[in-house]
Design a protein around this motif. Structure first.
Motif, PDB file in Angstrom:
ATOM      1  N   LEU A  82       0.810  -1.217   0.000  1.00 55.60           N
ATOM      2  CA  LEU A  82       0.000   0.000   0.000  1.00 55.60           C
ATOM      3  C   LEU A  82       0.845   1.269   0.000  1.00 55.60           C
ATOM      4  O   LEU A  82       0.441   2.285  -0.562  1.00 55.60           O
ATOM      5  N   ASP A  90       3.942  -0.601   4.037  1.00 56.97           N
ATOM      6  CA  ASP A  90       2.634  -0.963   4.569  1.00 56.97           C
ATOM      7  C   ASP A  90       2.046  -1.983   3.598  1.00 56.97           C
ATOM      8  O   ASP A  90       2.014  -1.742   2.382  1.00 56.97           O
ATOM      9  N   TYR A  92      -1.086  -4.946   2.859  1.00 58.09           N
ATOM     10  CA  TYR A  92      -2.358  -5.602   3.164  1.00 58.09           C
ATOM     11  C   TYR A  92      -2.270  -7.058   2.716  1.00 58.09           C
ATOM     12  O   TYR A  92      -1.817  -7.357   1.602  1.00 58.09           O
ATOM     13  N   ASP A 104      -7.843 -11.254   7.392  1.00 56.79           N
ATOM     14  CA  ASP A 104      -7.082 -10.203   6.722  1.00 56.79           C
ATOM     15  C   ASP A 104      -6.516  -9.218   7.733  1.00 56.79           C
ATOM     16  O   ASP A 104      -6.954  -9.147   8.878  1.00 56.79           O
ATOM     17  N   THR A 106      -3.457  -5.539   7.918  1.00 61.31           N
ATOM     18  CA  THR A 106      -2.435  -4.685   7.327  1.00 61.31           C
ATOM     19  C   THR A 106      -1.231  -4.666   8.253  1.00 61.31           C
ATOM     20  O   THR A 106      -1.385  -4.573   9.484  1.00 61.31           O
ATOM     21  N   HIS A 108       2.717  -3.009   9.132  1.00 62.77           N
ATOM     22  CA  HIS A 108       3.758  -2.011   8.930  1.00 62.77           C
ATOM     23  C   HIS A 108       5.084  -2.740   9.101  1.00 62.77           C
ATOM     24  O   HIS A 108       5.358  -3.321  10.157  1.00 62.77           O
ATOM     25  N   ASN A 126      -3.674  -1.996  11.126  1.00 59.61           N
ATOM     26  CA  ASN A 126      -4.931  -2.050  10.379  1.00 59.61           C
ATOM     27  C   ASN A 126      -5.476  -0.671  10.040  1.00 59.61           C
ATOM     28  O   ASN A 126      -6.229  -0.520   9.064  1.00 59.61           O
ATOM     29  N   GLY A 129      -4.566   0.445   6.470  1.00 58.83           N
ATOM     30  CA  GLY A 129      -5.044  -0.325   5.331  1.00 58.83           C
ATOM     31  C   GLY A 129      -6.523  -0.146   5.064  1.00 58.83           C
ATOM     32  O   GLY A 129      -7.180   0.725   5.651  1.00 58.83           O
TER      33      GLY A 129
END
Length: 199
Positions: A82, A90, A92, A104, A106, A108, A126, A129
């Motif tokens: 992302l 970042d 996802y 699911d 996200t 870092h 999260n 994302g």
């Protein structure tokens, strides 16, 4: 097979000892990969260490190529970068798991080097994302690290992996812990195979 006692730096041995000192206990060993588990309540907390016949730079290139992780990471249905920084990403990701609903999250991701080798760290982010999607349970916790130490004169790597993950939703704890413990040696095997494409 590379000899652990002959090739692993003292700093790496100290880190392995730190795993056991933090409450990790060995639970399995396969194909030169030792797997450790920590019983810390909810979630899965595992560690692992093993040798990879490629320099740390190649191993790190494989691990940081998140856009291609779906080609070789088991049950990973989506992996999308992302945002990129000088030493951060970042990302996802969505897991397509057997029996239970997709998960699911996200991440870092950061990385760097020090006197003993290189490292990668990842933590749940999260908020960076997309919003939760229908049909997937949002993972509230996914954090961990890779430590990559040069061995065999820099031609190979001793890798130490550690992560703590809460899959969220209604999942029996024993199910996730059992599956993840079995999957880690396969993960190391996949990384070993992928390094040939990052020379």
């Amino acid at each position: 097979m590379l000899s652990l006692a002959r090739l692993v730096p003292l700093a790496t041995l100290a880190m392995i000892a730190a795993l056991t000192g933090q409450g990790f206990s060995p639970i399995a060993e396969r194909d030169g990969v030792k797997v450790y588990r920590k019983d810390s309540g909810r979630g899965i907390e595992l560690g692992a260490e093993g040798n990879i016949a490629a320099p740390p730079a190649q191993v790190r290139a494989v691990l940081l190529d998140y856009a291609n992780h779906t080609k070789w990471v088991h049950n990973l249905a989506e992996s999308r970068v992302l945002d990129r920084g000088p030493n951060s990403l970042d990302v996802y990701q969505r897991l397509a798991l057997p029996v239970i609903e997709d998960r699911d999250f996200t991440l870092h991701v950061t990385w760097g080097e020090d006197a003993g080798g290189s490292w990668i760290r990842f933590t749940t982010a999260n908020d960076r994302g997309p919003k939760p999607v229908r049909g997937a349970v949002r993972v509230p916790l996914n954090e961990g690290s890779w430590r990559l130490e040069p061995i065999d004169g820099g031609k190979a790597t001793h890798a130490i992996y550690q992560f703590h993950m809460d899959l969220g939703g209604s999942l029996p704890g024993w199910m996730g812990k059992s599956r993840a413990g079995k999957d880690i040696p396969h993960l190391f095997d996949a990384i070993r195979h992928q390094t040939q494409y990052y020379r």
